[in-house]
Structure formats: structure tokens, C-alpha cells
Write an enzyme that holds these catalytic residues in place. Sequence first.
Site: not given
Length: 210
Positions: A120, A139
Site C-alpha cells: 500500500k 485505505d
Amino acid sequence: MPKGKAYAVFSQLQAAYPDAHCALDHNTPFQLAAATILSAQCTDERVNQVTPALFAQYPTPETLAVAAQEDVEALIRPTGFFRNKAKNLVGMARTLVAHHDGQLPDRMDDLVKLPGVGRKTANVLLGNAFGKNEGVVVDTHVKRLSGRLGWSQQDTPERIERDLMALFPKELWTDLSHVLIFHGRQVCGARKPQCAVCPVAADCPSAKAA
Ligand code: SF4
């Protein structure tokens, strides 16, 4: 949702948030890497409150690599998990100095080897520091909105990312996260989505139930 319709919905959201961007303040790829490590389990606003002092004291990987961990901890304490984050920040800087000439690498394989950097964070860095669309940052906002908009029924970030990558052309992947995060913060909140003022309510499968 078919690709064409998903694209049309995203275009409407893009028009609603023309200045959606990475909310972490930074001037260099190294600073963005540090800010992104600090953003784990913490709001971007809080990260932006501590990074000016952190970057003033340690403006480069070389300066952070020789920092005492306790000194870094004191500067980043408000972001939570500060011991682990300080360890990762110093470790990240040391790795950059030792293996990358003090520069942040621009390849996924290299980025995920840095302390504190997972896929990420690497996606954030590739998209925002280097303009490379290699994945979608998933997210909490991207996860929630992908479900509500009918773009992914998966529940892990990795699987949601795969669905989004299949649904949208590569050149949109970085913007996709920014726009969904802006929409999630301003209109489609976790507890009270404001469907009455939402620009895509007519095409959202969750509009009535939300
Ligand atoms: S219609 Fe409601 S649930 Fe759907 S995206 Fe808009 S605010 Fe979120």
C-alpha cells in the site's frame, strides 16, 4: 457494475473533486516515504503537524540514518505507534543510504524491501512521488466506497485492489484513490453517508439503503 458505468460514475466524482490529491505534505520522494510510514493508523492532518519539525531536523536520508531513535520518537510521538515508526524511519533511511545512493527507488520490488513499506505504501510512493500507476491504494475510504458503489464485494485490500485494477484503466489508478478518499471524507462517511447531496446517488446501488 459494468466497466462503462463504473467509469461514468468515477468521471462524475472526478469532476466533483478536481483538486483531489495526496494530503500528506512533502517536498521530496524521501519526505513522502517518511510521511506515509507515519500515516499508518493516524490521520494525515496529524502527520502534517509533526513532519515540519521532523524534516527540519532530518532533511535527508543521510541525516535520518544517523539519528538516535529516541530523538525521532520524541518528534513523531503524536502519530501513535511511535517506537515502531521511529525504528522504521531510521531503518528506511539507512537502507536508502546503504543500497540506493540516498535516493528513494522507483520500483515496487525495491520499495517493499524498505522497513515500514508494504504494497500500500509502495503504491502511494510510486503514484505520487514518481507518477507511476502500478496499483491502487486501498485505505479505509477506498475499501468502503468500493463496496457501496458496487465496484468490489471483496473484503481484503489486496482483493479489492485487484477488482479496481480490472475495472479501471491504469492511468486512473492513482487518481482513483485520491478521488474516493476526498468523497469518503466529504460526503460518503462511514457512519452517515450524505446521499441527499451526493453527485453519484442516481447510479449508486447503496444510495437508498445507506
Ligand atoms: S449515494 Fe450515498 S452511499 Fe452512494 S456514494 Fe453517494 S453518499 Fe455514498
